[in-house]
Design an enzyme around this catalytic site. Structure first.
Site, PDB file in Angstrom:
ATOM      1  N   LYS A  54      50.223 -21.455  17.771  1.00  0.00           N
ATOM      2  CA  LYS A  54      48.694 -20.907  17.521  1.00  0.00           C
ATOM      3  C   LYS A  54      48.558 -19.577  18.581  1.00  0.00           C
ATOM      4  O   LYS A  54      47.895 -18.772  18.073  1.00  0.00           O
ATOM      5  CB  LYS A  54      47.745 -22.068  17.962  1.00  0.00           C
ATOM      6  N   GLN A  98      43.564 -29.594  20.627  1.00  0.00           N
ATOM      7  CA  GLN A  98      44.727 -30.223  19.891  1.00  0.00           C
ATOM      8  C   GLN A  98      44.615 -31.644  19.948  1.00  0.00           C
ATOM      9  O   GLN A  98      44.613 -32.329  20.944  1.00  0.00           O
ATOM     10  CB  GLN A  98      46.026 -29.471  20.519  1.00  0.00           C
ATOM     11  N   ASP A 121      38.148 -25.471  14.218  1.00  0.00           N
ATOM     12  CA  ASP A 121      38.616 -26.508  13.214  1.00  0.00           C
ATOM     13  C   ASP A 121      37.619 -26.778  12.286  1.00  0.00           C
ATOM     14  O   ASP A 121      38.292 -27.635  11.219  1.00  0.00           O
ATOM     15  CB  ASP A 121      39.131 -27.546  14.003  1.00  0.00           C
TER      16      ASP A 121
END
Ligand code: NAP
Length: 291
Positions: A54, A98, A121
């Site tokens: 990422k 994460q 997200d």
């Protein structure tokens, strides 16, 4: 019939190229690059790989990447304090924690701390609510990537019968909300669904997000269905999806492979979400364009 293989890798590459162009224009207009902060707790090998890729993708798109690696025994209040600092940091447009987090941490409480406008997200309940009610918000990356692939394959989705197999908060439910917003007639199937083959057999669109290798059988599909396989399952022979790919090929009109289908779309959509957040925060219009 042999299904067309939907090339998610190529589509994601086009999307990332477009995001890079938009990111350069944003930096010019805003006087700073868009910024994505990624928080990793502990040493989980898979999470570490995701975070590294990422960060690399963020920099390749011309955005600023901020990586925060915390030790596995970090306290809840320390992690929450970091998220609060990132919420207040003007250089940070997107925040991603994460998952999974170590067991002693309360992941829901951490996610609730993220400013919904920086929640790239799309997991914050405020963004789930915005999606459900048609308000602009942050849409979870994987289902949004699936929607883009479906629209590229089928054009207008309105009136089509869609089945989403799986009802998780990160894939199944937002996928169903996106398909509803695109005017599909949507069925959400799950482990309690009676007659899953019958439900799938009526669908023009099947999105499989189950987490069980080769679970959806080719014989269950309606001939000509478009199949999006979200599953990532590691078996002895390598990575496979939730759909029996070989058995689906002669029945479906089009299908995503695993790997190389939905997977690459997730990071591309994360970059796109970061840019959307950056534009909103800077009061600039975001032009979606086409990949
Ligand atoms: P999850 O939270 O475990 O949810 C799985 C869903 O499948 C649940 O709703 C469950 O139903 C349903 N299910 C389980 N067994 C079933 C059965 N026999 N018949 C019908 N439905 C059944 O999984 P997830 O997080 O949504 O992820 C799903 C898959 O997508 C996983 O393989 C994951 O690795 C993959 N994934 C890929 C990406 C990507 O970037 N490509 C991103 C996220 C996830 P109940 O609710 O009734 O238990």
């Amino acid at each position: 019939m042999t299904a067309r293989i939907i090339d998610g890798k190529a589509f994601a590459a086009r999307l990332r190229a477009r995001v890079a162009t938009q990111a350069a224009a944003f930096a010019e207009a805003a006087g700073r690059p868009a910024g994505l902060a990624v928080v990793l707790v502990g040493e989980d090998a898979a999470s570490s790989v995701y975070v590294r890729s990422k960060g690399k993708a963020t920099r390749e798109a011309g955005m600023a990447g901020f990586e925060h690696r915390l030790s596995a025994d970090v306290r809840q209040d320390e992690l929450v304090a970091l998220v609060e600092r990132l919420n207040a940091d003007p250089a940070v447009d997107g925040i991603l924690v994460q998952l999974p987090l170590p067991a002693h941490l309360d992941a829901d409480a951490v996610l609730l701390t993220i400013d919904p406008d920086k929640d790239v997200d799309g997991f914050h309940p405020v963004n789930a609510g915005r999606l459900a009610t048609g308000l602009p918000g942050m849409v979870p990356c994987t289902p949004y990537g699936c929607l883009l692939l479906l629209q590229d394959e089928l054009g207008d989705l309105s009136g089509l019968d869609a089945v989403v197999v799986g009802r998780s908060n990160i894939v199944g439910k937002p996928m169903a909300a996106l398909l509803t917003a695109a005017s599909c007639t949507v069925t959400i199937a799950h482990s309690r669904t009676r007659d899953l083959p019958g439900v799938i057999g009526r669908a023009d669109i099947v999105v499989a997000a189950v987490g069980r290798a080769n679970f959806v059988q080719g014989a269950w599909l309606k001939p000509g269905a478009v199949v999006i396989d979200v599953g990532i399952n590691r078996i002895d022979s390598g990575l496979v999806g939730d759909v029996d790919f070989a058995a689906a090929l002669p029945v479906a009109a089009a299908i995503t492979p695993v790997p190389g289908g939905v997977g690459p779309m997730t990071i591309a959509c994360l970059l796109r979400n970061t840019l959307v957040a950056a534009h909103r925060r800077a009061g600039l219009a975001f032009d979606e364009g086409r990949a």
